[in-house]
Design a protein around this motif. Structure first.
Motif, PDB file in Angstrom:
ATOM      1  N   ASP A  48      41.266  34.632  36.774  1.00 26.73           N
ATOM      2  CA  ASP A  48      41.963  33.551  36.856  1.00 26.73           C
ATOM      3  C   ASP A  48      42.114  33.435  38.088  1.00 26.73           C
ATOM      4  O   ASP A  48      43.167  34.227  39.133  1.00 26.73           O
ATOM      5  CB  ASP A  48      42.806  33.747  35.940  1.00 26.73           C
ATOM      6  N   ALA A  49      41.791  31.876  38.737  1.00 27.03           N
ATOM      7  CA  ALA A  49      42.534  31.507  40.137  1.00 27.03           C
ATOM      8  C   ALA A  49      44.147  31.730  40.497  1.00 27.03           C
ATOM      9  O   ALA A  49      44.219  31.997  41.191  1.00 27.03           O
ATOM     10  CB  ALA A  49      42.296  30.347  40.199  1.00 27.03           C
ATOM     11  N   GLU A  50      44.740  31.528  39.701  1.00 26.73           N
ATOM     12  CA  GLU A  50      45.763  31.365  39.564  1.00 26.73           C
ATOM     13  C   GLU A  50      47.325  32.939  39.710  1.00 26.73           C
ATOM     14  O   GLU A  50      46.505  33.882  38.722  1.00 26.73           O
ATOM     15  CB  GLU A  50      47.108  30.961  38.594  1.00 26.73           C
ATOM     16  N   GLY A  51      47.136  32.859  40.603  1.00 30.22           N
ATOM     17  CA  GLY A  51      47.555  33.763  41.317  1.00 30.22           C
ATOM     18  C   GLY A  51      46.981  35.081  41.796  1.00 30.22           C
ATOM     19  O   GLY A  51      47.632  36.549  42.162  1.00 30.22           O
ATOM     20  N   ARG A  52      46.396  35.019  41.896  1.00 32.85           N
ATOM     21  CA  ARG A  52      44.930  35.686  42.870  1.00 32.85           C
ATOM     22  C   ARG A  52      45.187  36.439  44.149  1.00 32.85           C
ATOM     23  O   ARG A  52      46.042  35.801  45.317  1.00 32.85           O
ATOM     24  CB  ARG A  52      43.210  35.662  42.377  1.00 32.85           C
ATOM     25  N   GLU A  53      45.193  37.354  44.203  1.00 37.01           N
ATOM     26  CA  GLU A  53      45.273  38.312  45.476  1.00 37.01           C
ATOM     27  C   GLU A  53      44.168  39.089  46.111  1.00 37.01           C
ATOM     28  O   GLU A  53      43.953  39.670  44.956  1.00 37.01           O
ATOM     29  CB  GLU A  53      46.471  39.034  45.249  1.00 37.01           C
ATOM     30  N   GLU A  54      43.933  38.550  47.543  1.00 33.37           N
ATOM     31  CA  GLU A  54      42.687  38.831  48.050  1.00 33.37           C
ATOM     32  C   GLU A  54      43.132  39.917  49.019  1.00 33.37           C
ATOM     33  O   GLU A  54      43.696  39.635  50.286  1.00 33.37           O
ATOM     34  CB  GLU A  54      41.539  37.664  47.743  1.00 33.37           C
ATOM     35  N   TRP A  55      41.792  40.909  49.291  1.00 28.42           N
ATOM     36  CA  TRP A  55      42.286  41.497  50.970  1.00 28.42           C
ATOM     37  C   TRP A  55      40.396  41.436  50.939  1.00 28.42           C
ATOM     38  O   TRP A  55      39.712  42.040  50.319  1.00 28.42           O
ATOM     39  CB  TRP A  55      42.899  43.351  51.107  1.00 28.42           C
ATOM     40  N   LYS A  56      40.685  41.853  52.546  1.00 25.52           N
ATOM     41  CA  LYS A  56      39.169  42.099  52.751  1.00 25.52           C
ATOM     42  C   LYS A  56      39.091  43.821  53.003  1.00 25.52           C
ATOM     43  O   LYS A  56      40.755  43.843  53.235  1.00 25.52           O
ATOM     44  CB  LYS A  56      38.727  41.226  54.147  1.00 25.52           C
TER      45      LYS A  56
END
Length: 339
Positions: free
Chosen positions: A72-80
């Motif tokens: 889900d795009a809403e609230g998504r968290e990303e790290w390289k």
């Protein structure tokens, strides 16, 4: 003689001191559990509470990074990866190299996606290759769903087919490159974990049910099989003789990843479900012989074309991944939604 005895005594003392220093150094090094815990602490400082303990981890193999679109795009968290303590930078084309937290399916199951992975052939140690798996365990992950691109050894498999793994051949591990080699990490599991039950049967049943649902709603000629994965170190693709050997040993697909992660996941008590996407058919025929009468008179270019038939390449792997992405995404989404 006295000088020789003195020299021998000094050598023995030095050897004992060196061994003691080595043991002391090993004891001072942080364990994998300690390092994974530090990484999880770092991540949880920035994660919202509902994403801090994902139930499912999904590893996206070559060409399968599109699985991240299921989150889900809403609230998504990303790290390289390079921004996550302990994670190596991804160097393989087709691997984005990022960690993604979010929810998936109508039931909003918290998940973590590893978009790309570290490979042994990149020069990483087995400890580094499997570090992300240990982080998943410390995060609280219960089920690992792993995907990869693989060469098809089974003649019944076609490019684009999906194989649900039910066993493996750990070729690298059998010659010493094993992810559990060294001092056992008691915080994760026992010294001698069994692997005869590595591939969860109930999860494989769920995979078949989900595949049947997908085919009913989205008819396709793509097939799902169940088979054995042979793990080899890489980075070269296998020779014809090696492919025949692996096939004779009982392997249905062959690749350069996944098995170390599965071993560490099982050592840690996580359930495992794994899929291979067949991206090329391995060449099992013997190489043309130099004295073959049918080849006489052919030009160098014609001979090169004959020898190169069926040769695998990484671009082919990525293209097959694109074509199968929709089916793989639909399958994974259905499985996660029922966990």
């Amino acid at each position: 003689m006295e000088l020789l005895n003195h020299a021998a005594h000094l050598y023995h003392s030095f050897s004992h001191l060196s061994h003691s220093l080595s043991e002391a150094h090993d004891e001072m090094l942080p364990t994998a559990f300690h390092r994974a815990t530090e990484t999880v602490t770092h991540l949880r400082r920035k994660l919202p509470q509902h994403l801090a303990t994902p139930r499912v981890a999904i590893v996206c193999g070559s060409g399968l990074g599109g699985l991240v679109d299921l989150v889900d795009a809403e609230g998504r968290e990303e790290w390289k990866y390079e921004d996550v303590p302990g994670f190596p930078k991804s160097t393989v084309v087709g691997h984005a190299g990022k960690l993604v937290f979010g929810t998936m399916s109508e039931t909003k199951i918290p998940v973590v996606l590893l978009v790309g992975r570290a490979h042994f052939y990149e020069g990483h140690s087995m400890d580094t290759v499997t570090f992300a798996t240990r982080v998943c365990k410390v995060l609280g992950v219960e089920t690992m769903l792993l995907t990869n691109a693989a060469g098809g050894l089974n003649s019944a498999y076609e490019v684009g087919d999906i194989v649900c793994l039910n066993d493996h051949l750990n070729l690298a591990g059998l010659v010493g490159f094993h992810p559990l080699r060294g001092q056992n990490e008691e915080d994760f599991g026992v010294r001698f974990p069994p692997l005869s039950d590595a591939y969860d049967l109930s999860l494989r049943q769920l995979a078949y049910t989900s595949w049947q649902q997908l085919r009913t709603q989205q008819p396709s000629n793509r097939k799902m099989h169940e088979g054995v994965y042979a793990f080899v170190a890489g980075p070269t693709y296998e020779t014809r003789a090696e492919c025949r050997m692996l096939s004779n040993l009982g392997a249905d697909v062959v690749g350069m990843s996944t098995v170390p992660e599965i071993i560490v996941a099982r050592h840690s008590g996580m359930r495992v479900l794994a899929f291979s996407l067949v991206t090329n058919k391995a060449v099992l025929d013997s190489v043309p012989k130099g004295d073959d009468p049918s080849l006489q008179g052919l030009s160098r270019e014609q001979l090169a074309e004959r020898l190169s038939r069926g040769v695998a390449n990484h671009e082919e792997v990525l293209e097959a991944g694109k074509q199968a992405a929709i089916d793989m995404q639909g399958l994974v989404l259905r499985i996660v939604g029922q966990l």
